[in-house]
Design a protein around this motif. Structure first.
Motif, PDB file in Angstrom:
ATOM      1  N   SER A  59       0.830  -1.220   0.000  1.00  0.00           N
ATOM      2  CA  SER A  59       0.000   0.000   0.000  1.00  0.00           C
ATOM      3  C   SER A  59       0.856   1.259   0.000  1.00  0.00           C
ATOM      4  N   GLY A  60       0.205   2.359  -0.379  1.00  0.00           N
ATOM      5  CA  GLY A  60       0.870   3.660  -0.352  1.00  0.00           C
ATOM      6  C   GLY A  60       1.095   4.135   1.071  1.00  0.00           C
ATOM      7  N   THR A  61       0.227   3.733   1.968  1.00  0.00           N
ATOM      8  CA  THR A  61       0.438   4.080   3.371  1.00  0.00           C
ATOM      9  C   THR A  61       1.748   3.453   3.854  1.00  0.00           C
ATOM     10  N   ASN A  64       4.811   5.278   2.288  1.00  0.00           N
ATOM     11  CA  ASN A  64       5.028   6.573   2.950  1.00  0.00           C
ATOM     12  C   ASN A  64       5.616   6.381   4.342  1.00  0.00           C
ATOM     13  N   HIS A  85      -1.864  13.393   3.297  1.00  0.00           N
ATOM     14  CA  HIS A  85      -2.251  12.010   3.598  1.00  0.00           C
ATOM     15  C   HIS A  85      -1.382  11.439   4.697  1.00  0.00           C
ATOM     16  N   GLU A  90      -3.165   8.431   7.793  1.00  0.00           N
ATOM     17  CA  GLU A  90      -2.352   7.219   7.973  1.00  0.00           C
ATOM     18  C   GLU A  90      -2.344   6.778   9.435  1.00  0.00           C
ATOM     19  N   GLU A 138       2.856  16.269  -1.456  1.00  0.00           N
ATOM     20  CA  GLU A 138       1.921  15.318  -2.067  1.00  0.00           C
ATOM     21  C   GLU A 138       1.545  15.815  -3.469  1.00  0.00           C
ATOM     22  N   ASN A 142      -4.478  15.157  -2.742  1.00  0.00           N
ATOM     23  CA  ASN A 142      -5.779  14.524  -2.529  1.00  0.00           C
ATOM     24  C   ASN A 142      -6.800  15.534  -1.999  1.00  0.00           C
ATOM     25  N   ASP A 171       4.975  12.087  -1.689  1.00  0.00           N
ATOM     26  CA  ASP A 171       3.860  11.151  -1.716  1.00  0.00           C
ATOM     27  C   ASP A 171       3.223  11.298  -3.092  1.00  0.00           C
ATOM     28  N   ALA A 173       1.317   9.333  -4.781  1.00  0.00           N
ATOM     29  CA  ALA A 173       0.282   8.307  -4.990  1.00  0.00           C
ATOM     30  C   ALA A 173      -0.312   8.436  -6.390  1.00  0.00           C
ATOM     31  N   ARG A 174      -0.545   9.675  -6.799  1.00  0.00           N
ATOM     32  CA  ARG A 174      -1.134   9.917  -8.128  1.00  0.00           C
ATOM     33  C   ARG A 174      -0.201  10.767  -8.989  1.00  0.00           C
ATOM     34  N   CYS A 199       1.649   4.955  -6.127  1.00  0.00           N
ATOM     35  CA  CYS A 199       0.613   3.933  -5.978  1.00  0.00           C
ATOM     36  C   CYS A 199       0.246   3.371  -7.347  1.00  0.00           C
ATOM     37  N   LYS A 202      -3.955   3.472  -7.762  1.00  0.00           N
ATOM     38  CA  LYS A 202      -4.823   4.659  -7.883  1.00  0.00           C
ATOM     39  C   LYS A 202      -5.135   4.886  -9.368  1.00  0.00           C
TER      40      LYS A 202
END
Ligand SMILES: Cc1ncc(COP(=O)(O)O)c(C=O)c1O
Length: 255
Positions: A59-61, A64, A85, A90, A138, A142, A171, A173-174, A199, A202
């Motif tokens: 996972s991205g969590t 990170n 995030h 988290e 980030e 988000n 981060d 993620a996207r 991620c 995502k």
């Protein structure tokens, strides 16, 4: 009737090509470094971002949290914005896993400036202040409604981090969504950040999986992957199949 679920990009289903890749993926024991599919995915991501190594996680969590843990020591302070995030979603992980305090920056849809960062760095001579150690950005943001960062501002933040001895984590993620919009390339982000979390689950559409990439500067004396690998193992995140991630990278991104 066909229903398009727009609640989140995390509710996507694997494509037929991903299901096929899962069936056919060559497997091995990832703890021994013997899963060829995981190894290929990590090598590809590290090369794409111009980083020394990469680590596949569930996972991205987790990516990170591992990055924060590798960059800091208990008692250090992490600089980020309030909706980040890493701070908000988290589960208090950076405080619980790494024993860090947090300083929030004022932000425009999650984006702050190099001047904001410099103003937030604690005086190293003041023993009563926490040791400012890491900045987390980030991209896309988000809680900023998908806002994207100007890479030039992140480069200025990197210069500020270098000048004050701080690490810089993205981060991302996207990040592939941001790159699709502004045309930036992975190598540019890799050159700016000490570590990047991407991620696959995502915008790229894989059902699970994230990759942490790390730079040589992170720990010149030892392989960053070795430290991150140990932390991933301690969190039980080993032995995963990466076939779907390869399909996500080959077919679902433009960068
Ligand atoms: C910006 C950002 N970072 C990290 C994560 C964590 O990803 P995961 O759900 O894989 O732990 C998310 C999840 O939505 C996110 O939006």
């Amino acid at each position: 009737m066909r229903i398009v679920d727009l609640r989140s990009d995390t509710v996507t289903q694997p494509t037929p090509a991903m299901r096929e890749a899962m069936l056919r993926a060559q497997l091995g024991d990832d703890v021994f470094g013997e899963d060829p599919t995981v190894n290929a995915l990590e090598e590809r991501m590290a090369a794409q971002f111009g980083h020394e190594a990469a680590l596949f996680c569930p996972s991205g969590t987790m990516t990170n949290q591992i990055a924060i843990n590798v960059h800091t020591r208990p008692g250090d302070e992490v600089i980020c914005e309030e909706g980040a995030h890493v701070y908000r979603y988290e589960g208090g992980g950076m405080m619980a896993n790494s024993g860090c305090s947090v300083k929030h920056l004022p932000a425009d849809r999650g984006r702050f400036t190099a001047a904001d960062v410099v103003a937030a760095i604690n005086d190293r001579g003041a023993a009563y202040l926490a040791n400012s150690k890491l900045v987390v950005i980030e991209n896309t943001v988000n809680r900023g409604g998908g806002a994207i960062w100007d890479i030039a501002e992140t480069e200025r933040i990197r210069s500020a981090c270098d000048a004050h001895g701080l690490a810089l984590h993205l981060d991302g993620a996207r990040l592939f969504n941001a790159m699709a919009v502004d045309g930036t390339k992975p190598a540019q982000w890799g050159a700016t950040f000490h570590s990047i979390s991407i991620c696959l689950s995502k915008g790229l559409g894989a059902p699970v999986g994230s990759v942490l990439t790390g730079s040589r500067e992170l720990h010149p004396s030892s392989a960053p992957r070795a430290q991150a690998f140990r932390r991933r193992h301690a969190a039980g995140g080993h032995s995963l199949a990466a076939g779907r991630g390869r399909i996500a990278l080959e077919h679902h991104c433009t960068a």
